[in-house]
Design a protein around this motif. Structure first.
Motif, mmCIF file in Angstrom:
data_model
loop_
_atom_site.group_PDB
_atom_site.id
_atom_site.type_symbol
_atom_site.label_atom_id
_atom_site.label_comp_id
_atom_site.label_asym_id
_atom_site.label_seq_id
_atom_site.Cartn_x
_atom_site.Cartn_y
_atom_site.Cartn_z
ATOM 1 N N UNK A 23 -10.625 8.006 13.474
ATOM 2 C CA UNK A 23 -9.647 7.326 13.611
ATOM 3 C C UNK A 23 -9.655 6.765 15.533
ATOM 4 N N UNK A 24 -10.458 7.977 16.248
ATOM 5 C CA UNK A 24 -10.806 7.723 17.960
ATOM 6 C C UNK A 24 -12.276 8.575 18.074
ATOM 7 N N UNK A 64 -4.005 5.281 9.597
ATOM 8 C CA UNK A 64 -3.678 6.611 8.765
ATOM 9 C C UNK A 64 -3.395 7.255 10.286
ATOM 10 N N UNK A 65 -3.154 8.268 10.525
ATOM 11 C CA UNK A 65 -2.662 9.346 10.887
ATOM 12 C C UNK A 65 -2.604 10.882 10.950
ATOM 13 N N UNK A 66 -3.200 12.035 11.950
ATOM 14 C CA UNK A 66 -3.110 12.535 11.584
ATOM 15 C C UNK A 66 -2.120 13.505 10.734
ATOM 16 N N UNK A 104 -10.370 13.160 12.423
ATOM 17 C CA UNK A 104 -10.261 12.852 14.421
ATOM 18 C C UNK A 104 -10.853 11.592 13.495
ATOM 19 N N UNK A 164 0.096 16.192 10.317
ATOM 20 C CA UNK A 164 0.168 18.119 10.315
ATOM 21 C C UNK A 164 1.582 18.649 9.549
ATOM 22 N N UNK A 217 4.371 5.388 13.514
ATOM 23 C CA UNK A 217 3.208 5.165 14.008
ATOM 24 C C UNK A 217 2.228 5.304 13.331
ATOM 25 N N UNK A 218 2.443 6.210 12.241
ATOM 26 C CA UNK A 218 1.066 6.270 10.980
ATOM 27 C C UNK A 218 0.817 4.650 10.520
ATOM 28 N N UNK A 234 -13.136 11.118 20.302
ATOM 29 C CA UNK A 234 -13.370 12.553 20.443
ATOM 30 C C UNK A 234 -13.169 13.208 19.055
ATOM 31 N N UNK A 265 7.099 9.264 13.516
ATOM 32 C CA UNK A 265 6.290 9.339 13.635
ATOM 33 C C UNK A 265 5.342 8.315 12.547
ATOM 34 N N UNK A 325 -1.100 2.139 12.819
ATOM 35 C CA UNK A 325 -2.254 2.899 12.596
ATOM 36 C C UNK A 325 -3.247 3.104 11.846
ATOM 37 N N UNK A 380 -7.516 18.239 11.610
ATOM 38 C CA UNK A 380 -7.666 17.586 12.722
ATOM 39 C C UNK A 380 -8.890 17.446 12.296
#
Lengths: 181, 266
Positions: B217-218, B18-20, B214, B22, B12-13, B220, B9, B16, B211
């Protein structure tokens, strides 16, 4: 593609969270929390029971007492106002009675005076009327006598002028009879 | 296995940018206020800080607020008087007139839970009442207190609480067993209800908060971000309600248990 990455990250995040475990179940922090909780509760209890609650309770009781007293005072003042109104009405009624009594007395006085004056005036009028009647009667009598005298004289003269014998007594009798007739 | 997932994770972050993030349970972590090291029983922690702030809030409202002893109260004094009247009426209505003697105790419980819950709703704060250690001490402490009080006041008559004298004779022992079990479950439900409600609400808020970014990043995120912000707002409003209701529920149940200790007859 992007969405897929996000979903994977979400999954990773969740895995990480569950891996860390719930801090609530970390028993090593329990003595610390319990100790500070007990300190906190004792402090709050003493602050409340020694200072805050007696003070607020007394303020509330005092306010209740003040309100009750004010209500009682208001009730008392209301009673007083009612009493004052009654006294005023009583005074008004008695003043009215007094006034009507005075009016009646004055009326009676005036009536008495009026009656007296009327009676006096009546008496005077009656006296004056009687006097006048007497005088009228006198005048009438005087006039009648004069008329008889004139008639006798006239008759005597007429008889004489006509060449008759004037007998005083006969002429008088005749005139009297004529006057009566 | 978990460590591998975590590392993935993180990587991954990093890839990217920055990631979500949690970490819905991070807000419940107990940390030292000063320096490094293990958490001993006496160590000042964030729990200490927020409990102290609860004490400060109570002192400000109930001691400084009523300082004027004004016949026509100021706003702060009104709050204190309303809370006083609210809890006093609750104690008197539920536990009866002789329960009023324990009013300061009930008031302590109510105000501690209420101010801890409310302060815990400040962003970045820590909520002592979200911890089972705290609520269990409250719940079990009160349970032991009322049980001892019941025996001290009524002696063996206190056991009449478990013996339904108006039930059919055959059923009475069975009912007694159920009553005893339910009596001992009381402190468990009493404490887990509070901690569970507070913890769940705060965790849900944190999940929605995670959330929210978001949109950065995307695509959606154009849908998810507004929805999650609205959801945070709604849950926050709900949590304000829950903060009060849970304090109220804990207090009124304490009054009911106190009543059972003072008047065990059904």
């Amino acid at each position: 593609m992007t969405t897929e990455t996000t979903v994977t990250e979400v999954a990773h995040g969740a895995a990480e969270a569950s891996g860390a475990g719930m801090p609530q179940l970390d028993f090593s922090t329990f003595p610390n929390q319990i100790f500070w909780l007990l300190v906190t509760l004792v402090v709050i209890y003493f602050v409340l029971s020694r200072v805050a609650l007696p003070r607020i309770g007394s303020v509330l009781a005092e306010r209740k007492g003040t309100i009750t007293n004010d209500l009682a005072a208001a009730e008392e003042l209301k009673q007083k106002a009612v009493g004052a109104e009654k006294a005023y009405n009583d005074a008004l009624v008695s003043a009215r009675a007094e006034a009507s009594k005075i009016v009646a007395a004055a009326k009676a006085d005036i009536q008495k005076d009026l009656d007296k004056a009327l009676a006096k005036a009546d008496a005077e009028i009656a006296a004056k009327a009687a006097e006048s009647e007497k005088r009228i009667a006198e005048i009438r009598a005087g006039a009648m006598e004069a008329v008889t005298e004139v008639a006798k004289d006239t008759a005597k003269e007429l008889v004489t002028a006509l060449g008759g014998q004037t007998d005083a007594r006969t002429v008088t009798a005749a005139v009297t009879a004529a006057l009566k007739g | 296995m978990t460590d591998v997932a975590t590392e993935e994770a993180v990587e991954h972050g990093a890839e990217q940018g920055a990631g979500l993030a949690f970490h819905p349970l991070d807000q419940f972590k107990i940390t030292r206020l000063f320096g490094e090291g293990p958490i001993e029983w006496y160590t000042p922690t964030n729990a200490t800080l927020w409990m102290a702030l609860a004490v400060v809030a109570i002192i400000v409202i109930f001691v400084f607020g009523s300082k004027g002893r004004a016949l026509i109260p100021s706003r702060l004094q009104s709050i204190g008087e309303m809370a006083y009247g609210f809890v006093y009426k609750m104690v008197e209505d539920v536990a009866g007139h002789d329960g009023a003697k324990f009013f300061p105790l009930i008031m302590t419980l109510f105000l501690f839970i209420l101010s801890a819950n409310m302060l815990g709703l400040l962003p970045g704060s820590f909520t002592p009442t979200s911890h089972i250690a705290v609520t269990a001490i409250l719940g079990f402490g009160f349970f032991i207190f009322v049980t001892l009080l019941g025996f001290a006041k009524n002696g063996a008559h206190f056991l009449g609480l478990f013996w339904m004298s108006d039930a059919p004779l055959i059923l009475r022992p069975i009912i007694a067993v159920i009553e005893v079990i339910s009596y001992f479950v009381r402190p468990v439900s009493h404490s887990i209800r509070l901690a569970g409600n507070i913890m769940a609400g705060h965790a849900v808020m944190k999940v929605f908060a995670a959330f929210a970014p978001l949109v950065l990043m995307s695509a959606i995120g154009y849908v998810v971000t507004p929805v999650s912000i609205l959801a945070i707002t709604a849950i926050y409003a709900l949590e304000v309600l829950v903060a009060f209701i849970q304090a109220y529920v804990f207090t009124i149940l304490a009054c009911v248990y106190l009543k059972d200790a003072l008047h065990p007859g059904h």
